[in-house]
Design a protein around this motif. Structure first.
Motif, PDB file in Angstrom:
ATOM      1  N   VAL A 184       0.852  -1.193   0.000  1.00 25.94           N
ATOM      2  CA  VAL A 184       0.000   0.000   0.000  1.00 25.94           C
ATOM      3  C   VAL A 184       0.885   1.239   0.000  1.00 25.94           C
ATOM      4  N   PRO A 185       0.396   2.363  -0.513  1.00 25.42           N
ATOM      5  CA  PRO A 185       1.197   3.591  -0.492  1.00 25.42           C
ATOM      6  C   PRO A 185       1.417   4.084   0.943  1.00 25.42           C
ATOM      7  N   GLN A 233       0.422   3.287   8.446  1.00 21.86           N
ATOM      8  CA  GLN A 233      -0.237   2.221   9.191  1.00 21.86           C
ATOM      9  C   GLN A 233       0.376   2.056  10.569  1.00 21.86           C
ATOM     10  N   LEU A 234       1.706   2.101  10.633  1.00 20.54           N
ATOM     11  CA  LEU A 234       2.380   1.946  11.924  1.00 20.54           C
ATOM     12  C   LEU A 234       2.032   3.087  12.871  1.00 20.54           C
ATOM     13  N   GLN A 235       1.971   4.291  12.373  1.00 14.80           N
ATOM     14  CA  GLN A 235       1.616   5.431  13.225  1.00 14.80           C
ATOM     15  C   GLN A 235       0.187   5.304  13.750  1.00 14.80           C
ATOM     16  N   ASP A 236      -0.729   4.877  12.886  1.00 14.83           N
ATOM     17  CA  ASP A 236      -2.119   4.721  13.321  1.00 14.83           C
ATOM     18  C   ASP A 236      -2.261   3.601  14.343  1.00 14.83           C
ATOM     19  N   LEU A 237      -1.530   2.506  14.160  1.00  7.44           N
ATOM     20  CA  LEU A 237      -1.597   1.402  15.116  1.00  7.44           C
ATOM     21  C   LEU A 237      -1.083   1.820  16.489  1.00  7.44           C
ATOM     22  N   LYS A 238       0.026   2.511  16.517  1.00  7.64           N
ATOM     23  CA  LYS A 238       0.566   2.967  17.800  1.00  7.64           C
ATOM     24  C   LYS A 238      -0.371   3.961  18.477  1.00  7.64           C
ATOM     25  N   TYR A 239      -1.011   4.789  17.695  1.00  4.65           N
ATOM     26  CA  TYR A 239      -1.952   5.746  18.282  1.00  4.65           C
ATOM     27  C   TYR A 239      -3.135   5.027  18.929  1.00  4.65           C
ATOM     28  N   GLU A 240      -3.660   4.012  18.259  1.00  6.52           N
ATOM     29  CA  GLU A 240      -4.793   3.272  18.813  1.00  6.52           C
ATOM     30  C   GLU A 240      -4.404   2.546  20.100  1.00  6.52           C
ATOM     31  N   LEU A 241      -3.208   1.965  20.124  1.00 12.21           N
ATOM     32  CA  LEU A 241      -2.763   1.263  21.337  1.00 12.21           C
ATOM     33  C   LEU A 241      -2.554   2.236  22.489  1.00 12.21           C
ATOM     34  N   GLU A 242      -1.961   3.364  22.213  1.00 13.44           N
ATOM     35  CA  GLU A 242      -1.692   4.338  23.280  1.00 13.44           C
ATOM     36  C   GLU A 242      -2.982   4.967  23.779  1.00 13.44           C
ATOM     37  N   ALA A 243      -3.953   5.172  22.887  1.00  9.16           N
ATOM     38  CA  ALA A 243      -5.231   5.729  23.323  1.00  9.16           C
ATOM     39  C   ALA A 243      -6.029   4.727  24.144  1.00  9.16           C
ATOM     40  N   TYR A 244      -5.839   3.440  23.885  1.00  7.23           N
ATOM     41  CA  TYR A 244      -6.542   2.414  24.663  1.00  7.23           C
ATOM     42  C   TYR A 244      -5.931   2.251  26.050  1.00  7.23           C
ATOM     43  N   GLU A 245      -4.614   2.169  26.128  1.00 12.07           N
ATOM     44  CA  GLU A 245      -3.917   2.013  27.412  1.00 12.07           C
ATOM     45  C   GLU A 245      -2.568   2.710  27.308  1.00 12.07           C
ATOM     46  N   LYS A 246      -2.306   3.585  28.216  1.00  7.31           N
ATOM     47  CA  LYS A 246      -1.062   4.341  28.185  1.00  7.31           C
ATOM     48  C   LYS A 246       0.122   3.417  28.422  1.00  7.31           C
ATOM     49  N   GLY A 247       1.127   3.532  27.567  1.00  6.10           N
ATOM     50  CA  GLY A 247       2.322   2.704  27.667  1.00  6.10           C
ATOM     51  C   GLY A 247       2.247   1.409  26.891  1.00  6.10           C
ATOM     52  N   LEU A 248       1.093   1.094  26.283  1.00  4.62           N
ATOM     53  CA  LEU A 248       0.969  -0.160  25.549  1.00  4.62           C
ATOM     54  C   LEU A 248       1.802  -0.137  24.272  1.00  4.62           C
ATOM     55  N   LEU A 273       5.714  -8.703  -3.777  1.00  7.76           N
ATOM     56  CA  LEU A 273       5.071  -7.850  -4.774  1.00  7.76           C
ATOM     57  C   LEU A 273       6.018  -6.738  -5.226  1.00  7.76           C
ATOM     58  N   ALA A 274       5.797  -6.258  -6.445  1.00  3.39           N
ATOM     59  CA  ALA A 274       6.687  -5.231  -7.001  1.00  3.39           C
ATOM     60  C   ALA A 274       6.564  -3.915  -6.248  1.00  3.39           C
ATOM     61  N   GLU A 275       5.339  -3.553  -5.826  1.00  6.89           N
ATOM     62  CA  GLU A 275       5.175  -2.295  -5.098  1.00  6.89           C
ATOM     63  C   GLU A 275       5.881  -2.330  -3.749  1.00  6.89           C
ATOM     64  N   SER A 276       5.983  -3.506  -3.160  1.00  3.96           N
ATOM     65  CA  SER A 276       6.617  -3.611  -1.847  1.00  3.96           C
ATOM     66  C   SER A 276       8.103  -3.324  -1.912  1.00  3.96           C
ATOM     67  N   ARG A 277       8.749  -3.737  -2.971  1.00  3.12           N
ATOM     68  CA  ARG A 277      10.191  -3.480  -3.072  1.00  3.12           C
ATOM     69  C   ARG A 277      10.477  -1.985  -3.197  1.00  3.12           C
ATOM     70  N   ILE A 278       9.535  -1.238  -3.741  1.00  2.00           N
ATOM     71  CA  ILE A 278       9.729   0.211  -3.843  1.00  2.00           C
ATOM     72  C   ILE A 278       9.478   0.890  -2.490  1.00  2.00           C
ATOM     73  N   ASN A 279       8.478   0.418  -1.747  1.00  2.00           N
ATOM     74  CA  ASN A 279       8.132   1.055  -0.475  1.00  2.00           C
ATOM     75  C   ASN A 279       9.024   0.639   0.686  1.00  2.00           C
ATOM     76  N   LEU A 280       9.764  -0.481   0.548  1.00  2.00           N
ATOM     77  CA  LEU A 280      10.581  -0.968   1.664  1.00  2.00           C
ATOM     78  C   LEU A 280      11.661   0.025   2.091  1.00  2.00           C
ATOM     79  N   PRO A 281      12.497   0.570   1.191  1.00  2.00           N
ATOM     80  CA  PRO A 281      13.503   1.553   1.656  1.00  2.00           C
ATOM     81  C   PRO A 281      12.867   2.824   2.213  1.00  2.00           C
ATOM     82  N   LEU A 282      11.716   3.215   1.684  1.00  2.00           N
ATOM     83  CA  LEU A 282      11.043   4.397   2.230  1.00  2.00           C
ATOM     84  C   LEU A 282      10.543   4.145   3.650  1.00  2.00           C
ATOM     85  N   LEU A 283      10.073   2.938   3.905  1.00  2.00           N
ATOM     86  CA  LEU A 283       9.607   2.607   5.250  1.00  2.00           C
ATOM     87  C   LEU A 283      10.748   2.618   6.255  1.00  2.00           C
TER      88      LEU A 283
END
Length: 408
Positions: free
Chosen positions: A316-317, A322-337, A351-361
């Motif tokens: 996905v672009p 995704q990682l930022q949103d996941l951490k936000y949901e965990l922290e909003a549910y329980e502090k320190g999670l 997949l071909a798109e993944s090889r392009i996004n991997l160095p950016l990630l």
């Protein structure tokens, strides 16, 4: 009959039709050698296929349970009413013996009622087998000759490891270890027999007391999956496929989101016989801490995980969002999670798109990123090695605190 015995068909009494057939065989086969057994074709009523079936019988394979059936079987909340056993009544009797007129009271006390006890068991994976009502065993009545009544047996209710016991919204017990017990309802005390009330003022008491009723409570059981690592990610990120690739767990896998509706636990085995439990948490969405998409029901299973594996879809672009949103949901549910030890797993690297996004990630994320493909099995070794490192660090931390780490 001798031919039947030689053929191994038994020597039981046969019907008249079978006897006539034997006689015909004997008459027709006069030229046959005396040692050669006669061949008799019996009807299906005399079939000897039971022995052959016993030899060819194979172990029945366990049927695969679909996700819909598993949703019905898996229960992580249960409201239970528990009542302790009632105590036995006290005895009321007087001693009677020849040449002994005034024997005095000899009624014994009643037995105590049994408790209702919750016991954590590793073999239990769900609260589906827990009934909504339990009553302890009653104590027996006191007998004559100062005999006490038998105590009621305790009633043990097996619950999964990681079960929370709540009463009126407050946690009263947390069963996190195998074999840990909690007395949910105490049994009532046994009544007193008339022997108990004997005194100098009252030499022939007729008073006795009934047994007390057991304790009655209404408790809420809540299961939080206990595992070493938790796979956290958005729907259709490949968490279930990854769990199938590194363990023997078989969660449902399909090409649509929300395929997994209940947590699955898989065990990763190592050569030194260490076992690491990995839980597949159902997919989260934005606003999960506000109970969107059953978010609260899914997030509570992450509380028991010692370290986290963030599974990100590299195809996905901007996968770091995704990682930022996941951490936000965990922290909003329980502090320190969200601050627990973790690693970022970049899935679908084939997949071909993944090889392009991997160095950016890797540029946007400070944590370690492990790129792999759960479908083809590429680079799974790196994940297994790092998973063991996280587990060893967790074990050392628990031992330094004087606590015993969770073992599977």
């Amino acid at each position: 009959m001798a031919g039947l015995c030689a053929a191994g068909l038994g020597c039981s009494v046969l019907p008249a039709a079978a006897g006539a057939a034997l006689r015909r065989c004997g008459a027709a086969g006069s030229s046959r050698s005396p040692w050669q057994p006669a061949v008799l074709l019996l009807s299906p009523a005399f079939s000897t296929s039971c022995a052959r079936r016993a030899k060819d019988r194979r172990l029945r394979q366990k049927r695969a349970i679909s996700e819909r059936q598993l949703t019905r079987y898996f229960v992580d909340q249960r409201k239970v009413r528990v009542v302790g056993g009632q105590g036995g009544d006290g005895g009321h009797s007087f001693h009677s013996e020849p040449r002994k007129v005034f024997g005095g009271p000899d009624g014994g006390n009643g037995g105590d009622g049994g408790h209702v006890i919750f016991k954590a068991d590793q073999q239990m994976k769900s609260l589906s087998s827990v009934f909504r009502f339990y009553r302890g065993f009653h104590g027996e009545r006191g007998g004559s000759k100062n005999c006490y009544g038998a105590n009621g047996a305790h009633l043990y209710v097996k619950v999964p490891v990681g079960t929370l016991v709540k009463e009126d919204g407050e946690v009263v017990a947390d069963l996190t270890q195998h074999g840990e017990e909690y007395i949910a309802a105490y049994g009532g005390a046994g009544g007193k027999g008339n022997r108990f009330f004997l005194s100098n003022e009252n030499r022939a008491p007729k008073l006795f007391t009934p047994g007390e009723p057991g304790q009655e409570r209404v408790l809420q059981l809540e299961l939080k999956t206990t595992a070493h690592a938790g796979l956290v990610g958005f729907p259709n990120a490949g968490k279930s496929s990854l769990l199938r690739a590194i363990s023997r767990a078989k969660p449902a896998v399909a090409a649509y989101p929300f395929t997994t509706l209940n947590p699955h636990v898989g065990i990763v085995h190592y050569q030194d016989y260490e076992q690491v439990a990995v839980a597949d948490i159902p997919g989260l969405i934005k606003g999960a801490h506000q109970n969107r998409g059953l978010g609260m029901a899914f997030l509570k299973h992450i509380e028991r995980c010692r370290f986290l594996l963030y599974v990100v879809d590299l195809s996905v672009p901007q996968p770091w969002i995704q990682l930022q949103d996941l951490k936000y949901e965990l922290e909003a549910y329980e502090k320190g999670l969200s601050e627990r030890p973790c690693v970022v797993v970049g899935n679908k690297v084939d997949l071909a798109e993944s090889r392009i996004n991997l160095p950016l990630l890797r540029e946007q994320v400070a944590e370690r990123v492990i790129a792999l493909s759960a479908l083809t099995g590429d680079n799974l070794e790196e994940l297994l090695l790092h998973l063991r490192e996280l587990y060893d660090t967790y074990v050392k931390t628990e031992k330094s605190r004087g606590q015993s780490p969770v073992k599977w």
